[in-house]
Design a protein around this motif. Structure first.
Motif, PDB file in Angstrom:
ATOM      1  N   PRO A  54       2.633  49.457  29.065  1.00  0.00           N
ATOM      2  CA  PRO A  54       1.315  50.014  28.724  1.00  0.00           C
ATOM      3  C   PRO A  54       0.813  51.115  29.651  1.00  0.00           C
ATOM      4  CG  PRO A  54       1.292  47.650  28.434  1.00  0.00           C
ATOM      5  CD  PRO A  54       2.609  47.993  29.080  1.00  0.00           C
ATOM      6  N   ASP A  55       0.964  50.963  30.948  1.00  0.00           N
ATOM      7  CA  ASP A  55       0.482  51.998  31.873  1.00  0.00           C
ATOM      8  C   ASP A  55       1.301  53.281  31.754  1.00  0.00           C
ATOM      9  OD1 ASP A  55      -1.545  50.353  32.891  1.00  0.00           O
ATOM     10  OD2 ASP A  55      -0.206  49.503  34.413  1.00  0.00           O
ATOM     11  N   PHE A  56       2.607  53.119  31.632  1.00  0.00           N
ATOM     12  CA  PHE A  56       3.484  54.282  31.475  1.00  0.00           C
ATOM     13  C   PHE A  56       3.230  54.958  30.132  1.00  0.00           C
ATOM     14  CE2 PHE A  56       7.980  56.022  30.938  1.00  0.00           C
ATOM     15  CZ  PHE A  56       7.749  57.110  31.761  1.00  0.00           C
ATOM     16  N   ALA A  57       2.937  54.156  29.107  1.00  0.00           N
ATOM     17  CA  ALA A  57       2.648  54.712  27.773  1.00  0.00           C
ATOM     18  C   ALA A  57       1.477  55.680  27.834  1.00  0.00           C
ATOM     19  CB  ALA A  57       2.364  53.585  26.781  1.00  0.00           C
ATOM     20  N   THR A  68       2.306  60.015  21.154  1.00  0.00           N
ATOM     21  CA  THR A  68       1.018  59.429  20.781  1.00  0.00           C
ATOM     22  C   THR A  68       1.152  57.912  20.690  1.00  0.00           C
ATOM     23  OG1 THR A  68       1.531  59.689  18.430  1.00  0.00           O
ATOM     24  CG2 THR A  68       0.305  61.491  19.485  1.00  0.00           C
ATOM     25  N   ALA A  69       0.022  57.249  20.546  1.00  0.00           N
ATOM     26  CA  ALA A  69       0.025  55.797  20.382  1.00  0.00           C
ATOM     27  C   ALA A  69       0.846  55.437  19.151  1.00  0.00           C
ATOM     28  CB  ALA A  69      -1.398  55.293  20.242  1.00  0.00           C
ATOM     29  N   GLY A  70       1.536  54.325  19.211  1.00  0.00           N
ATOM     30  CA  GLY A  70       2.437  53.908  18.137  1.00  0.00           C
ATOM     31  C   GLY A  70       1.784  53.885  16.770  1.00  0.00           C
ATOM     32  N   TYR A  71       2.412  54.534  15.835  1.00  0.00           N
ATOM     33  CA  TYR A  71       1.919  54.617  14.460  1.00  0.00           C
ATOM     34  C   TYR A  71       2.134  53.276  13.762  1.00  0.00           C
ATOM     35  CZ  TYR A  71       1.374  56.387   9.708  1.00  0.00           C
ATOM     36  OH  TYR A  71       0.968  56.592   8.419  1.00  0.00           O
ATOM     37  N   LYS A  75      -0.821  49.678  19.665  1.00  0.00           N
ATOM     38  CA  LYS A  75      -0.957  50.950  20.381  1.00  0.00           C
ATOM     39  C   LYS A  75      -0.901  50.797  21.892  1.00  0.00           C
ATOM     40  CE  LYS A  75      -3.119  53.014  16.412  1.00  0.00           C
ATOM     41  NZ  LYS A  75      -1.865  52.906  15.752  1.00  0.00           N
ATOM     42  N   ARG A  76      -1.087  49.605  22.380  1.00  0.00           N
ATOM     43  CA  ARG A  76      -0.983  49.367  23.822  1.00  0.00           C
ATOM     44  C   ARG A  76       0.485  49.349  24.266  1.00  0.00           C
ATOM     45  NH1 ARG A  76      -2.816  47.418  28.575  1.00  0.00           N
ATOM     46  NH2 ARG A  76      -1.976  45.467  29.354  1.00  0.00           N
ATOM     47  N   HIS A  77       1.358  48.857  23.408  1.00  0.00           N
ATOM     48  CA  HIS A  77       2.753  48.635  23.799  1.00  0.00           C
ATOM     49  C   HIS A  77       3.766  49.550  23.122  1.00  0.00           C
ATOM     50  CE1 HIS A  77       1.907  44.986  26.097  1.00  0.00           C
ATOM     51  NE2 HIS A  77       1.006  44.732  25.168  1.00  0.00           N
ATOM     52  N   TRP A  78       3.318  50.411  22.211  1.00  0.00           N
ATOM     53  CA  TRP A  78       4.246  51.280  21.491  1.00  0.00           C
ATOM     54  C   TRP A  78       3.759  52.719  21.508  1.00  0.00           C
ATOM     55  CZ3 TRP A  78       8.785  49.891  18.873  1.00  0.00           C
ATOM     56  CH2 TRP A  78       9.060  48.522  18.827  1.00  0.00           C
ATOM     57  N   ASN A  79       4.698  53.638  21.653  1.00  0.00           N
ATOM     58  CA  ASN A  79       4.442  55.077  21.528  1.00  0.00           C
ATOM     59  C   ASN A  79       5.263  55.624  20.377  1.00  0.00           C
ATOM     60  OD1 ASN A  79       2.638  55.565  23.604  1.00  0.00           O
ATOM     61  ND2 ASN A  79       4.205  56.145  25.088  1.00  0.00           N
ATOM     62  N   THR A  80       4.746  56.652  19.734  1.00  0.00           N
ATOM     63  CA  THR A  80       5.513  57.407  18.754  1.00  0.00           C
ATOM     64  C   THR A  80       5.784  58.782  19.356  1.00  0.00           C
ATOM     65  OG1 THR A  80       4.603  56.206  16.874  1.00  0.00           O
ATOM     66  CG2 THR A  80       5.523  58.388  16.426  1.00  0.00           C
ATOM     67  N   VAL A  81       7.049  59.179  19.338  1.00  0.00           N
ATOM     68  CA  VAL A  81       7.483  60.447  19.924  1.00  0.00           C
ATOM     69  C   VAL A  81       7.931  61.367  18.795  1.00  0.00           C
ATOM     70  CG1 VAL A  81       9.058  61.548  21.562  1.00  0.00           C
ATOM     71  CG2 VAL A  81       8.313  59.173  21.950  1.00  0.00           C
ATOM     72  N   GLU A  97      16.167  53.557  26.126  1.00  0.00           N
ATOM     73  CA  GLU A  97      16.714  52.513  26.992  1.00  0.00           C
ATOM     74  C   GLU A  97      15.613  51.623  27.558  1.00  0.00           C
ATOM     75  OE1 GLU A  97      19.505  53.832  29.952  1.00  0.00           O
ATOM     76  OE2 GLU A  97      20.455  55.199  28.534  1.00  0.00           O
ATOM     77  N   ASP A  98      14.488  52.224  27.945  1.00  0.00           N
ATOM     78  CA  ASP A  98      13.361  51.440  28.458  1.00  0.00           C
ATOM     79  C   ASP A  98      12.854  50.472  27.402  1.00  0.00           C
ATOM     80  OD1 ASP A  98      13.524  52.843  30.841  1.00  0.00           O
ATOM     81  OD2 ASP A  98      11.686  54.010  30.512  1.00  0.00           O
ATOM     82  N   SER A  99      12.747  50.946  26.163  1.00  0.00           N
ATOM     83  CA  SER A  99      12.277  50.106  25.069  1.00  0.00           C
ATOM     84  C   SER A  99      13.226  48.924  24.872  1.00  0.00           C
ATOM     85  CB  SER A  99      12.158  50.941  23.791  1.00  0.00           C
ATOM     86  OG  SER A  99      11.689  50.158  22.726  1.00  0.00           O
ATOM     87  N   TYR A 100      14.501  49.217  24.837  1.00  0.00           N
ATOM     88  CA  TYR A 100      15.530  48.181  24.714  1.00  0.00           C
ATOM     89  C   TYR A 100      15.395  47.166  25.856  1.00  0.00           C
ATOM     90  CZ  TYR A 100      20.352  46.306  24.930  1.00  0.00           C
ATOM     91  OH  TYR A 100      21.454  45.489  25.008  1.00  0.00           O
TER      92      TYR A 100
END
Length: 124
Positions: A54-57, A68-71, A75-81, A97-100
């Motif tokens: 969350p902080d890195f996101a 942006t925040a995960g679609y 939204k706290r734990h997912w980003n959309t790139v 890799e971080d997500s994995y």
């Protein structure tokens, strides 16, 4: 990054697989039944949603307009790139890799041992 490069990067991780639980267009990449990446590989522009600390996101969102925040995700734990070239490919690969790693770290020890997972790598 192309759709093939994105798919290959996700599937290169130990135990990773691709499923289509929502529809035939949305690839969901999982390890031990848990999602770590979601992408509509035929989408324009190409996007991928990834789990993130969350902080890195938040830091990533403030640094890169294409992140942006995960679609349709937590939204706290997912980003959309958006893979439009504005986020370096090396960073995208690290984020995959971080997500994995975040997903595998939450698996039961028996599952982690099956994957011969060595733990979350240090960001440097």
């Amino acid at each position: 990054m192309t759709p093939k490069q994105l798919r290959d990067a996700c599937l290169a991780l130990t135990g990773a697989g691709e499923e289509f639980p929502f529809d035939e267009s949305n690839s969901v990449f999982k390890v031990a039944g848990k999602m770590f990446a979601i992408s509509r590989l035929d989408g324009t522009p190409l996007r991928v949603s990834l789990k993130c600390d969350p902080d890195f996101a938040v830091q990533l969102r403030m640094t890169y307009p294409a992140i942006t925040a995960g679609y349709h995700l937590n939204k706290r734990h997912w980003n959309t790139v958006v893979l439009d070239g504005s986020v370096p490919d090396d960073l995208v690969l690290d984020l995959i890799e971080d997500s994995y790693d975040l997903v595998v770290a939450k698996l039961p020890r028996r599952e982690r041992e099956k994957l011969q997972w060595r733990g979350v790598r240090e960001r440097g």
